[in-house]
Motif scaffolding. Structure first.
Motif, PDB file in Angstrom:
ATOM      1  N   ALA A 143       0.844  42.223 -32.059  1.00 40.86           N
ATOM      2  CA  ALA A 143       2.147  42.840 -31.816  1.00 40.86           C
ATOM      3  C   ALA A 143       2.210  44.187 -32.516  1.00 40.86           C
ATOM      4  N   PRO A 144       3.044  45.113 -32.037  1.00 39.87           N
ATOM      5  CA  PRO A 144       3.168  46.412 -32.709  1.00 39.87           C
ATOM      6  C   PRO A 144       3.516  46.284 -34.187  1.00 39.87           C
ATOM      7  N   GLU A 145       4.276  45.255 -34.556  1.00 44.82           N
ATOM      8  CA  GLU A 145       4.681  45.084 -35.950  1.00 44.82           C
ATOM      9  C   GLU A 145       3.502  44.793 -36.873  1.00 44.82           C
ATOM     10  N   GLN A 146       2.400  44.310 -36.317  1.00 42.74           N
ATOM     11  CA  GLN A 146       1.209  44.011 -37.124  1.00 42.74           C
ATOM     12  C   GLN A 146       0.322  45.230 -37.323  1.00 42.74           C
ATOM     13  N   ILE A 147       0.641  46.319 -36.652  1.00 37.11           N
ATOM     14  CA  ILE A 147      -0.198  47.515 -36.702  1.00 37.11           C
ATOM     15  C   ILE A 147       0.371  48.491 -37.715  1.00 37.11           C
ATOM     16  N   VAL A 148      -0.451  48.863 -38.684  1.00 37.35           N
ATOM     17  CA  VAL A 148      -0.098  49.866 -39.677  1.00 37.35           C
ATOM     18  C   VAL A 148      -1.003  51.070 -39.451  1.00 37.35           C
ATOM     19  N   LEU A 149      -0.421  52.233 -39.241  1.00 38.75           N
ATOM     20  CA  LEU A 149      -1.202  53.441 -38.984  1.00 38.75           C
ATOM     21  C   LEU A 149      -1.811  53.959 -40.286  1.00 38.75           C
ATOM     22  N   GLN A 204     -11.386  54.926 -43.248  1.00 34.75           N
ATOM     23  CA  GLN A 204     -11.599  54.887 -44.697  1.00 34.75           C
ATOM     24  C   GLN A 204     -10.314  54.536 -45.445  1.00 34.75           C
ATOM     25  N   HIS A 205      -9.210  55.094 -45.002  1.00 36.81           N
ATOM     26  CA  HIS A 205      -7.913  54.767 -45.597  1.00 36.81           C
ATOM     27  C   HIS A 205      -7.611  53.281 -45.415  1.00 36.81           C
ATOM     28  N   GLY A 206      -7.923  52.744 -44.234  1.00 37.20           N
ATOM     29  CA  GLY A 206      -7.692  51.330 -43.983  1.00 37.20           C
ATOM     30  C   GLY A 206      -8.532  50.435 -44.870  1.00 37.20           C
ATOM     31  N   ILE A 207      -9.806  50.807 -45.085  1.00 39.20           N
ATOM     32  CA  ILE A 207     -10.684  50.024 -45.964  1.00 39.20           C
ATOM     33  C   ILE A 207     -10.138  50.025 -47.389  1.00 39.20           C
ATOM     34  N   ASP A 208      -9.724  51.202 -47.866  1.00 37.50           N
ATOM     35  CA  ASP A 208      -9.177  51.312 -49.214  1.00 37.50           C
ATOM     36  C   ASP A 208      -7.921  50.451 -49.362  1.00 37.50           C
ATOM     37  N   GLU A 219     -10.019  34.853 -35.041  1.00 35.75           N
ATOM     38  CA  GLU A 219      -9.217  34.399 -36.190  1.00 35.75           C
ATOM     39  C   GLU A 219      -8.212  35.481 -36.542  1.00 35.75           C
ATOM     40  N   ASP A 220      -6.917  35.161 -36.461  1.00 33.47           N
ATOM     41  CA  ASP A 220      -5.920  36.192 -36.765  1.00 33.47           C
ATOM     42  C   ASP A 220      -5.278  36.035 -38.139  1.00 33.47           C
ATOM     43  N   ILE A 237      -4.735  49.648 -38.887  1.00 33.89           N
ATOM     44  CA  ILE A 237      -5.165  48.320 -39.288  1.00 33.89           C
ATOM     45  C   ILE A 237      -4.294  47.310 -38.562  1.00 33.89           C
ATOM     46  N   VAL A 238      -4.880  46.180 -38.217  1.00 33.51           N
ATOM     47  CA  VAL A 238      -4.122  45.053 -37.683  1.00 33.51           C
ATOM     48  C   VAL A 238      -4.083  44.020 -38.790  1.00 33.51           C
ATOM     49  N   VAL A 239      -2.884  43.746 -39.272  1.00 32.36           N
ATOM     50  CA  VAL A 239      -2.699  42.980 -40.496  1.00 32.36           C
ATOM     51  C   VAL A 239      -2.216  41.568 -40.161  1.00 32.36           C
ATOM     52  N   PRO A 240      -2.768  40.546 -40.808  1.00 33.68           N
ATOM     53  CA  PRO A 240      -2.206  39.201 -40.640  1.00 33.68           C
ATOM     54  C   PRO A 240      -0.712  39.200 -40.951  1.00 33.68           C
ATOM     55  N   ASP A 241       0.046  38.402 -40.202  1.00 33.13           N
ATOM     56  CA  ASP A 241       1.509  38.401 -40.334  1.00 33.13           C
ATOM     57  C   ASP A 241       1.970  38.274 -41.784  1.00 33.13           C
ATOM     58  N   ALA A 242       1.314  37.401 -42.532  1.00 29.34           N
ATOM     59  CA  ALA A 242       1.762  37.134 -43.907  1.00 29.34           C
ATOM     60  C   ALA A 242       1.578  38.328 -44.830  1.00 29.34           C
ATOM     61  N   LEU A 243       0.792  39.311 -44.415  1.00 26.20           N
ATOM     62  CA  LEU A 243       0.487  40.438 -45.299  1.00 26.20           C
ATOM     63  C   LEU A 243       1.140  41.753 -44.863  1.00 26.20           C
TER      64      LEU A 243
END
Length: 380
Positions: free
Chosen positions: A75-81, A86-90, A206-207, A229-235
Motif C-alpha cells: 500500500a502507499p502507506e508502506q512506502i517511505v521515499l 543508500q539512504h534506505g540501507i542506512d 514475506e511481508d 523503502i517498503v516497510v513492514p506495517d509494524a515499523l
C-alpha cells in the motif's frame, strides 16, 4: 588499497583508459528527452514544487504499481521515499539494529552496506559467501546469535555478480519468520535480469520480516536521488521518525519530476531496453574473460546486475595490480578487498569488473589489455 585511493586512481583523466571500475548506469541509456520534458513541466507549475512538502502521493502510487512488477503487493502507506538506496540501507540499519541487536553481513558485500554499518556501533557477524547463505545464517542462529537483521542483495549481487535461487530465498524467509529477524533486501538490480523470466523480489515471499530497499537510480537516473523503502506495517511509524531525524523529506522537485515522467511514459518498455543493452555487454565480457583469463580462473557468470567477480591466484595483490593496469596498460577495475569483512578481510586476490558503462568494443579492448597484463606478470 583503500577506497579513496582506488577512486582517485580510476577517476584520473585519461582518454585511453578503459574503465571497468565504477558500477554506474550507462548515461547513453538515460531517457534524456523524456526527463527534459518532465523537468520543464514541473518547473512551470505553481510554486509548491519549491516548498517543504509531504511525500508526493502520486509518486507513491506509481511505486505501488512498480512493485507489482517485482511480485510485491503493498500500500502507499508502506512506502517511505528516500534519497536513493543508500539512504534506505542506512535507515534500515538504524531502525532494526538500534537496540544493540547485531546485523549479519556476508563476508563479501556491498561497500555501501559496510559503510552504513561501520558508521555506528552496531555489532556485526559475518557469514561465508560460498555455498548456501541460508545454511550459513541458520548455523549462526544455531550457535546462539540473535540478529536484528540480515543484509542481502538477492539480484545482481554487488560485487559478486550472483543471484539467489528460489529455494535459497524461501529458506531465508522461513528463517526470518522462525527467529524474528528482518531481511534488508537491497533490490537495486532487481529490474535488471537478463536470461529468464524475472524472479520476484524476496519481499514477495514475506511481508512481515522483509524491509525492501528500491531505487530509480539504475532504471531512470541516479542524479535524481529518488528511492524508496517498503516497510513492514509494524515499523512504518518508527521508519518515519528515523527518516525525519536524517532528512525531513526527499527533495520536492525530484519527487515531482519522477512522478511526472511516470505519468505518461512506458517504464516497462524502457526497462526492456536496459535489459537488452546490458545483456549484450554482459555477454561480450563473459566471452572475452573466458578467452583472456588464465585457464581455470574462477569468475562469476551474472544473470542480473552489472558485475563480474574474478578470483586470481593466492599471492596476487589486485590493489598493486591496479596501479600497473591503469598507468601502463590502460585498463582499470576495483580491487576486491574493498568489499571484504570478517575472516576473508586479509585476502587481496579478488577484483570486480563492471560492464555497464563501456561499449562492446571497449570491453574487447579492455579485457585484452587485462589479459596481456596478467600474462606479462606471470599470473596463471
Amino acid at each position: 588499497m583503500d577506497q579513496t585511493s582506488v577512486f582517485d586512481f580510476v577517476l584520473r583523466k585519461n582518454a585511453d583508459l578503459v574503465s571497468f571500475a565504477l558500477g554506474l548506469p550507462n548515461p547513453d541509456l538515460f531517457p534524456v528527452a523524456e526527463l527534459t520534458a518532465a523537468v520543464d513541466a514541473v518547473f512551470k507549475s505553481p510554486g509548491d514544487v519549491y516548498q517543504y512538502a509531504n511525500p508526493l502521493e502520486e509518486l507513491r502510487e506509481h511505486i505501488v504499481r512498480l512493485m507489482a512488477m517485482r511480485g510485491v503487493t503493498c500500500a502507499p502507506e508502506q512506502i517511505v521515499l528516500t534519497h536513493g538506496a543508500q539512504h534506505g540501507i542506512d535507515m534500515a540499519v538504524r531502525l532494526l539494529c538500534g537496540s544493540g541487536r547485531p546485523i549479519v553481513l556476508e563476508e563479501i558485500t556491498y561497500t555501501g552496506a559496510l559503510s552504513a554499518v561501520l558508521a555506528g556501533d552496531t555489532p556485526v557477524h559475518t557469514v561465508g559467501t560460498s555455498g548456501s547463505l541460508a545454511r550459513s545464517v541458520a548455523g549462526l542462529v544455531g550457535a546462539g546469535v540473535r540478529p536484528g537483521a540480515l543484509y542481502v542483495m538477492p539480484e545482481g549481487h554487488n560485487p559478486l555478480g550472483v543471484s539467489l535461487p528460489g529455494p535459497e530465498r524461501r529458506a531465508l524467509a522461513e528463517l526470518a519468520r522462525e527467529h524474528a529477524f528482518t531481511l534488508i533486501e537491497d533490490d537495486a538490480y532487481g529490474f535488471l535480469q537478463y536470461d529468464a523470466e524475472p524472479r520476484p523480489a524476496l519481499r514477495s515471499l514475506e511481508d512481515r520480516w522483509v524491509f525492501y530497499v528500491g531505487s530509480f537510480s539504475k532504471i531512470i537516473s541516479p542524479g535524481l536521488r529518488v528511492g524508496w523503502i517498503v516497510v513492514p506495517d509494524a515499523l512504518v511509524d518508527q521508519a518515519l521518525v528515523v527518516k525525519e531525524a536524517s532528512t525531513l523529506e526527499v527533495a520536492t522537485p525530484g519527487q515531482h519530476i519522477v512522478a511526472r515522467l511516470l505519468d505518461g511514459w512506458d517504464l516497462a518498455a524502457h526497462i526492456g531496453v536496459l535489459r537488452r543493452e546490458y545483456a549484450l555487454r554482459r555477454d561480450v565480457m563473459r566471452r572475452c574473460l573466458e578467452e583472456v583469463l588464465p585457464a581455470g580462473t574462477p569468475f562469476s557468470r551474472p544473470d542480473s546486475g552489472m558485475f563480474f567477480w574474478v578470483e586470481l591466484p593466492e599471492g596476487v595483490d589486485t590493489g598493486e595490480l591496479l596501479k600497473v593496469a591503469a598507468s601502463e596498460y590502460g585498463v582499470s577495475f576495483v580491487p576486491g578487498d574493498l568489499y571484504l569483512s570478517g575472516p576473508v578481510q586479509a585476502k587481496r586476490n579478488y577484483l570486480r569488473l563492471s560492464f555497464s558503462c563501456v561499449s562492446p568494443a571497449e570491453i574487447e579492448a579492455g579485457t585484452e589489455r587485462l589479459g596481456r597484463l596478467l600474462r606479462d606478470r606471470g599470473i596463471a
